[in-house]
Scaffold this active site. Structure first.
Site, short mmCIF file in Angstrom:
data_model
loop_
_atom_site.label_atom_id
_atom_site.label_comp_id
_atom_site.label_asym_id
_atom_site.label_seq_id
_atom_site.Cartn_x
_atom_site.Cartn_y
_atom_site.Cartn_z
N CYS A 1 42.55 -22.99 -55.47
CA CYS A 1 41.53 -23.40 -54.50
C CYS A 1 40.20 -23.70 -55.21
CB CYS A 1 41.40 -22.34 -53.41
SG CYS A 1 40.67 -23.00 -51.89
N HIS B 1 46.72 -21.73 -51.50
CA HIS B 1 46.68 -20.33 -51.96
C HIS B 1 48.10 -19.79 -52.09
CE1 HIS B 1 42.45 -18.95 -51.98
NE2 HIS B 1 42.27 -19.98 -51.18
N GLU C 1 49.20 -17.26 -53.64
CA GLU C 1 49.29 -15.79 -53.58
C GLU C 1 49.38 -15.32 -52.12
OE1 GLU C 1 46.56 -17.43 -53.88
OE2 GLU C 1 45.04 -16.40 -52.66
#
Ligand code: MN
Length: 231
Positions: free
Chosen positions: A110, A210, A212
């Site tokens: 990001c 993102h 994660e």
């Protein structure tokens, strides 16, 4: 275990007697790295940035998500950028330079992708809706863990080796995005409205989403980054 340095974000203290800013990282990054077989370490905030010293002994650098980059850094007039922190920009840009010099691989997520792009001379749309397109809402704060739009992955890319398919569903919690691509970078994933959602360069990968926060679908991204880039 391989050791991955993660640059901190900063925030003003909440409910503390002292007024010093606080450095933090979201545990999701550390957890994703840990599950992929490496250890994540938070880098302290330093000003001026002693980036070469900070990266000493690490196997990779992860640039996480965060607030907007000061547009002055990429030579633009401010239009819609918010929550700028020029000192943090300086530190993270210095870390990219240092990692390149030390030949330490970089994973940008990001804001991290945007930092890579800016460091290599690129620019940003300061607000996608107002400066690029309204076709897709890239700021889906309501579904941060779910696919919000698709991206098309270039077939001869690292990302294609990770996901083994052209079309991938990604979350989208950003209001800025890449305008001009930095030198030496290649766009390897594009959203249907034409926005660059991933870049790859010498020893570096950046994604606008993102991974994660979409871990079950994205774990191979962390695993293969460690496998391919950290020898
Ligand atoms: Mn997006």
């Amino acid at each position: 275990m391989k050791r991955i340095a993660i640059t901190s974000a900063r925030q003003s203290p909440i409910g503390s007697t002292f007024s010093y800013k606080q450095d933090f990282i979201n545990e999701s990054y550390v957890e994703a790295i840990f599950k992929a077989g490496a250890l994540g370490y938070i880098l302290p905030f330093t000003d001026p940035p002693n980036a070469l010293d900070l990266l000493d002994g690490f196997d990779a650098l992860l640039l996480p998500g965060g607030e907007d980059i000061d547009p002055l850094v990429y030579g633009a007039e401010e239009t819609y950028s918010i929550n700028r922190d020029a000192a943090l920009d300086r530190l993270q840009i210095a870390l990219v330079h240092a990692a390149m010099r030390l030949e330490i691989p970089i994973l940008g997520i990001c804001r991290g992708l945007q930092i890579i792009n800016i460091t290599l001379g690129g620019t940003l749309y300061q607000d996608i809706k107002r400066e690029f397109s309204q076709k897709i809402n890239h700021l889906r704060l309501d579904i941060p863990y779910l696919g919000a739009h698709t991206v098309k992955i270039e077939s001869d890319s690292f990302l294609y080796r990770v996901f083994k398919r052209e079309i991938l569903d990604v979350n989208s919690v950003h209001h800025q995005g890449i305008k001009d691509l930095g030198y030496g970078l290649r766009a390897t994933a594009i959203s249907p409205d034409g926005l660059i959602e991933a870049v790859e360069g010498e020893n570096m990968v950046g994604v606008q989403w993102h991974p994660e926060a979409q871990y079950s679908e994205m774990q191979d991204l962390f695993r293969l980054f460690i496998e391919e880039y950290i020898s």
